[in-house]
Scaffold this active site. Sequence first.
Site, PDB file in Angstrom:
ATOM      1  N   LYS A  55       0.638  -1.085   0.038  1.00 39.21           N
ATOM      2  CA  LYS A  55       0.117  -0.138   0.258  1.00 39.21           C
ATOM      3  C   LYS A  55       0.707   1.192   0.089  1.00 39.21           C
ATOM      4  O   LYS A  55       0.580   2.142  -0.850  1.00 39.21           O
ATOM      5  CB  LYS A  55      -0.833  -0.148   1.090  1.00 39.21           C
ATOM      6  CG  LYS A  55      -2.090  -0.984   1.185  1.00 39.21           C
ATOM      7  CD  LYS A  55      -2.882  -1.578   2.415  1.00 39.21           C
ATOM      8  CE  LYS A  55      -3.738  -2.571   2.332  1.00 39.21           C
ATOM      9  NZ  LYS A  55      -4.241  -2.839   3.552  1.00 39.21           N
ATOM     10  N   GLN A  84      -4.205  -1.989   9.802  1.00 40.33           N
ATOM     11  CA  GLN A  84      -4.191  -3.220   9.116  1.00 40.33           C
ATOM     12  C   GLN A  84      -4.782  -4.468  10.148  1.00 40.33           C
ATOM     13  O   GLN A  84      -4.531  -4.474  11.261  1.00 40.33           O
ATOM     14  CB  GLN A  84      -2.676  -3.527   8.945  1.00 40.33           C
ATOM     15  CG  GLN A  84      -2.508  -4.726   8.275  1.00 40.33           C
ATOM     16  CD  GLN A  84      -2.974  -4.664   6.794  1.00 40.33           C
ATOM     17  OE1 GLN A  84      -2.789  -3.816   6.151  1.00 40.33           O
ATOM     18  NE2 GLN A  84      -3.679  -5.883   6.440  1.00 40.33           N
ATOM     19  N   ASP A  98     -11.189   3.028   4.968  1.00 41.52           N
ATOM     20  CA  ASP A  98     -11.375   1.535   4.645  1.00 41.52           C
ATOM     21  C   ASP A  98     -12.704   1.191   4.925  1.00 41.52           C
ATOM     22  O   ASP A  98     -13.061  -0.055   4.911  1.00 41.52           O
ATOM     23  CB  ASP A  98     -10.144   0.942   5.434  1.00 41.52           C
ATOM     24  CG  ASP A  98     -10.000  -0.442   4.726  1.00 41.52           C
ATOM     25  OD1 ASP A  98     -10.295  -0.841   3.662  1.00 41.52           O
ATOM     26  OD2 ASP A  98      -9.324  -1.480   5.435  1.00 41.52           O
TER      27      ASP A  98
END
Length: 282
Positions: free
Chosen positions: A55, A99, A122
């Site tokens: 990313k 994450q 996200d």
Amino acid sequence: MMENKVVLNGTVVADRMKEQLQERVAKLSAQGILPCLATILVGDDPSSETYVRMKGNACKRLGIDSRRIHLEAATTTEELIAVIEQLNADEQVHGILLQHPVPSHIDERAAFEAIAISKDVDGVTTLGFAQNAFGLANFPSCTPAAIIAILDDYELPIEGKHAVVVGRSPILGKPVSLMLLNRNATVTICHSKTEGLANIVGQGDIVVAAVGRPKFIQGSWIKEGAVVLDAGYNPGNVGDVDYEACLTRASAITPVPAGVGPVTIATLLKHTVDAAELTVRA
């Protein structure tokens, strides 16, 4: 016939998305704004480290600032939330990505909820989930949004189709079901307790595999001419569907790798740029 099969190339879709983002990033840069994505990694999980690095590299190639925060595995929930709150308050940060997964002693849901909705690129907060349900989310969960983007890029119809989603996670199975429903598909959600799973999958015009088990979806389950989207990624570069077997029956299918994955990362970058643009309009 094999020549009628369409392999849904996610790398091509992602490249198109990133090309469109370059002009937007340049425009923001001319205004003195550098889109910034902060990624938080807790612990030393090798797969998570790889994802975060990928990313970050994708950000760099587009001129997006990538701020990496790597916390020790012993970090507490309270310490993690404190870091997130600092990023919430930092005007230079436009998106925050925690994450998944975090170490088991951390309350992951509490940590997700600490992310400001304006920076939830996200789509992991319950507010973001609710907004997605109403079709109002600025930042729907990235993998579900990637699945929709692939269908749209290849001009595969959603409206009126029967979509079968295998998986019900709050950041994949459930939100993609809602997104398909909002596009006027008829949606069936299946999971580990579903009886007669093979028969139900066999009714799907669109099949989304999001179960996290390698080669779980069998070719014999797939309706002739169905569109198969494999959102799984398992050790050995294996998806959640038996690709070769499903290819014989599907009209279109995503491979693993180079299917949903690249578009998920491109969607994360898009959401970060979206968030930066929203600060200009605010």
